[in-house]
Design an enzyme around this catalytic site. Structure first.
Site, short mmCIF file in Angstrom:
data_model
loop_
_atom_site.label_atom_id
_atom_site.label_comp_id
_atom_site.label_asym_id
_atom_site.label_seq_id
_atom_site.Cartn_x
_atom_site.Cartn_y
_atom_site.Cartn_z
N LYS A 107 5.90 22.09 -9.95
CA LYS A 107 7.29 21.90 -10.38
C LYS A 107 7.41 22.21 -11.87
CE LYS A 107 10.59 18.11 -11.08
NZ LYS A 107 10.87 16.67 -10.91
N ILE B 170 7.87 7.19 -10.16
CA ILE B 170 6.40 7.19 -10.12
C ILE B 170 5.87 7.09 -11.55
CG2 ILE B 170 4.35 8.55 -9.49
CD1 ILE B 170 6.04 9.55 -7.06
N ALA C 201 8.71 13.88 -5.96
CA ALA C 201 8.80 14.78 -7.12
C ALA C 201 8.37 13.99 -8.35
CB ALA C 201 10.22 15.29 -7.29
N LEU D 56 8.76 -0.26 -6.69
CA LEU D 56 10.09 -0.71 -6.27
C LEU D 56 10.24 -2.23 -6.34
CD1 LEU D 56 10.42 1.70 -3.20
CD2 LEU D 56 11.41 1.99 -5.48
N GLY E 145 0.82 -1.22 0.00
CA GLY E 145 0.00 0.00 0.00
C GLY E 145 0.84 1.26 0.00
C1 LIG Z 1 15.69 7.70 -1.89
C2 LIG Z 1 14.53 7.63 -2.82
C3 LIG Z 1 14.00 8.80 -3.36
C4 LIG Z 1 12.95 8.72 -4.28
N1 LIG Z 1 12.47 9.86 -4.86
C5 LIG Z 1 11.55 9.77 -5.85
C6 LIG Z 1 11.07 10.92 -6.51
O1 LIG Z 1 11.41 12.06 -6.19
N2 LIG Z 1 10.17 10.74 -7.50
C7 LIG Z 1 9.72 9.52 -7.87
O2 LIG Z 1 8.94 9.41 -8.82
N3 LIG Z 1 10.10 8.43 -7.19
C8 LIG Z 1 11.01 8.52 -6.21
N4 LIG Z 1 11.39 7.40 -5.54
C9 LIG Z 1 10.71 6.14 -5.80
C10 LIG Z 1 9.39 6.11 -5.04
O3 LIG Z 1 9.63 6.32 -3.68
C11 LIG Z 1 8.69 4.79 -5.23
O4 LIG Z 1 8.59 4.50 -6.60
C12 LIG Z 1 7.30 4.85 -4.68
O5 LIG Z 1 7.28 5.33 -3.38
C13 LIG Z 1 6.66 3.50 -4.74
O6 LIG Z 1 7.05 2.68 -3.71
P1 LIG Z 1 6.34 1.28 -3.57
O7 LIG Z 1 4.91 1.51 -3.42
O8 LIG Z 1 6.80 0.45 -4.71
O9 LIG Z 1 7.00 0.65 -2.28
P2 LIG Z 1 6.77 0.98 -0.64
O10 LIG Z 1 6.42 2.40 -0.48
O11 LIG Z 1 7.98 0.43 -0.05
O12 LIG Z 1 5.52 0.11 -0.32
C14 LIG Z 1 5.62 -1.26 -0.06
C15 LIG Z 1 4.33 -1.74 0.56
O13 LIG Z 1 4.37 -3.14 0.69
C16 LIG Z 1 3.93 -3.50 1.99
N5 LIG Z 1 4.55 -4.76 2.36
C17 LIG Z 1 5.83 -5.16 2.17
N6 LIG Z 1 6.02 -6.39 2.68
C18 LIG Z 1 4.84 -6.80 3.19
C19 LIG Z 1 4.39 -7.96 3.86
N7 LIG Z 1 5.21 -8.97 4.12
N8 LIG Z 1 3.11 -8.04 4.24
C20 LIG Z 1 2.25 -7.01 3.99
N9 LIG Z 1 2.62 -5.89 3.37
C21 LIG Z 1 3.89 -5.77 2.98
C22 LIG Z 1 4.38 -2.34 2.86
O14 LIG Z 1 3.65 -2.30 4.06
C23 LIG Z 1 4.06 -1.18 1.94
O15 LIG Z 1 2.70 -0.85 2.07
C24 LIG Z 1 12.42 7.46 -4.60
C25 LIG Z 1 12.90 6.31 -4.00
C26 LIG Z 1 13.96 6.38 -3.13
C27 LIG Z 1 14.49 5.12 -2.53
#
Ligand SMILES: Cc1cc2nc3c(=O)[nH]c(=O)nc-3n(C[C@H](O)[C@H](O)[C@H](O)COP(=O)(O)OP(=O)(O)OC[C@H]3O[C@@H](n4cnc5c(N)ncnc54)[C@H](O)[C@@H]3O)c2cc1C
Length: 500
Positions: free
Chosen positions: A80, A348, A52, A335, A14
């Site tokens: 932006k 994103i 961003a 990710l 989420g």
């Molecule tokens: C340093 C950094 C800076 C960034 N800056 C930018 C930016 O400026 N612009 C941009 O476009 N992108 C940026 N990104 C990328 C961006 O943060 C991600 O693409 C975005 O937040 C998506 O993350 P996610 O949803 O894939 O993962 P997460 O936010 O890590 O979500 C993972 C989810 O999975 C759940 N989960 C995991 N394991 C389990 C389990 N065993 N049981 C139940 N639930 C579980 C967690 O609870 C969470 O809800 C950046 C990334 C990093 C690392």
């Protein structure tokens, strides 16, 4: 007749990826077509960075039918117009990578060609003068485009900065209103079907199982299904993009909300600065081979606008992507699928493109392998094209003040990028390849901004006489300056339209 339609979609995670996927399925497919369950763990939480974006985000909002001002209010957002790069080409040098285009193409010849011709005569020192986004950005001005005929004010490209936690919450509300079921809890196991290895269910900590026809792995870096259960494997690009950690910290915002992201290069990486309404987001992305966490934190804390609002947090990461983002009945987004460091705010967008491409190849229960292969090929290309653009920033530099920059300047680069650089160096030509995300304006902005220097200008620019070129460029520059003068301050625009 057997019903082969996908009826149950299970989204694992989420964060931004999970809720963007949930909101889209809810909007496009609707609950009658397929039930969507999203599982997230409050205990694990989200990565909480990623604030961003690039202009394509507005398309995503429109697809959801979200009111942009409501979205800005809910996420403490700001606008932006591009990215300011400080100390990248060399220390002390700054350039702006704006959204939108420079000037106007004339007589079938790109604006860049005319600009370079004058630039090489010493008559056009500053490329920013021909971009409304760059000019307005530097003056702290912002407004959305208005209907103003041929004025630059009719075409203003922009994106958003927002609070990642608030964005996930905003999309959660949107999705739940449209029938998405949220389950809180930790997944402890993934069950695969004996006969074909498809994912059957995920097992929660309390022992309950959640079954589905389709699983969308948005579990973050761990890749709970795609990697841990389905063993996708990972293509590692850390030899080209060696940064592997970030320290992130919010601080108090300052009076001026700059309508751009700032990226300041340091000794072994760079620092982002993202102004929001309620705080400024900051982070130092660096390479652990050349810098310790303590040193990186020290540099970050010495370069903040205001008082700290939380303790600094370390986020380790690995650059690259899963060898396959879609395997059997599981597709990975966000990710969980891969990561390229945030220098050009592309992660994103990769979620957005993953979702929209997936919808164009949406499966039934047979999961046609040709669709799966096509999706994987196209997504891999998206990652590779962005990778090359990011490598450019590190490789095309005069910096020689640290072993990190020496490595980046001298490393072998992918051939596609090497060719683009050779083409630019000869006549200053910059191209968008096929459907790649970054267009010729972006390539030109960064190549010129990184001080690559072209030996000559495009000879076709001589279709126009020098006097005519001078006069037309002066005219465009004036129109842009007048437009920037006309625009309100970014902060005033937000106050009037979308203050949180
Ligand atoms: C340093 C950094 C800076 C960034 N800056 C930018 C930016 O400026 N612009 C941009 O476009 N992108 C940026 N990104 C990328 C961006 O943060 C991600 O693409 C975005 O937040 C998506 O993350 P996610 O949803 O894939 O993962 P997460 O936010 O890590 O979500 C993972 C989810 O999975 C759940 N989960 C995991 N394991 C389990 C389990 N065993 N049981 C139940 N639930 C579980 C967690 O609870 C969470 O809800 C950046 C990334 C990093 C690392």
């Amino acid at each position: 007749m057997t019903d082969n339609r996908i009826r149950k979609i299970v989204i694992v995670g989420g964060g931004t990826a999970g809720w963007m996927a949930a909101a889209t399925f809810a909007r496009i497919l609707g609950p009658e077509y397929a039930g969507v369950t999203l599982i997230e763990s409050d205990e694990i939480g989200i990565v909480g960075v990623g604030e961003a974006t690039i202009p394509q985000m507005a398309t995503f909002n429109r697809m959801l039918g979200v009111d942009e001002n409501a979205f800005m209010r809910a996420t403490q957002g700001s606008f932006k117009l591009g990215i300011q790069f400080v100390n990248w080409g060399r220390q002390g040098h700054t350039y702006f990578h704006p959204f939108g285009k420079y000037g106007v193409d004339m007589q079938g010849v790109s604006f860049h060609a005319y600009f370079l011709r004058l630039h090489q005569l010493g008559e056009a020192p500053d490329l920013d003068e021909w971009s409304l986004q760059a000019k307005a950005g530097q003056q702290g001005k912002f407004m959305r485009a208005i209907d103003a005929g041929r004025s630059p004010l009719s075409d203003i490209a922009y994106a958003f900065h927002f609070d990642a936690g608030l964005y996930a919450r905003f999309l959660r509300g949107y999705s739940e209103e449209r029938g998405v079921i949220r389950r809180e809890g930790r997944i402890v196991d993934v069950k695969l079907r004996g006969e074909d290895g498809f994912v059957q269910s995920v097992v929660m900590e309390d022992g309950t199982e959640v079954e589905g026809d389709l699983f969308v792995d948005c579990s973050g870096f761990r890749g709970l299904i795609i990697e841990q259960a389905l063993k996708a494997g990972f293509t590692d690009w850390s030899h080209w993009l060696p940064c592997d950690r970030a320290i992130a910290v919010p601080c108090e915002s300052v009076e001026e909300w700059t309508p751009y992201t700032r990226s300041t290069a340091h000794k072994a990486g760079w620092q982002w600065r993202i102004p929001l309404q309620h705080r400024t987001g900051n982070g130092h992305v660096f390479c652990s081979q050349y810098m310790s966490d303590d040193e990186a934190t020290g540099i970050l804390l010495a370069n903040l606008d205001g008082k700290l609002l939380a303790d600094p947090r370390t986020v380790p990461f690995r650059t690259g992507h899963r060898n396959k983002l879609w395997i059997k009945n599981c597709v990975a987004m966000g990710l969980a699928g891969g990561f390229i460091e945030p220098l050009e705010s592309t992660a994103i967008w990769l979620i957005q493109s993953g979702i929209s491409r997936f919808l164009t190849m949406f499966p039934d229960k047979h999961f046609n392998q040709a669709d799966v292969d096509r999706y994987n090929r196209i997504m891999t290309t998206d990652y590779e094209e962005i990778r090359d653009f990011i490598i450019l920033h590190y490789h095309a530099t005069e910096r020689d003040d640290s072993p990190f920059w020496d490595y980046c300047r001298n490393m072998e680069i992918p051939e596609r990028l090497a060719e683009k650089m050779r083409v630019f160096r000869s006549h200053g030509r910059a191209f968008r390849e096929n459907e790649e995300l970054f267009n010729d304006t972006s390539w030109f902005a960064v190549m010129h901004g990184q001080l690559m220097g072209a030996r000559s200008f495009d000879p076709v620019a001589e279709v126009m006489s020098l006097d005519e070129t001078r006069s037309r460029l002066a005219h465009i520059r004036e129109a842009i300056a007048n437009s920037a003068d006309y625009m309100p301050k970014h902060r005033d625009y937000i106050r009037e339209n979308c203050a949180a």
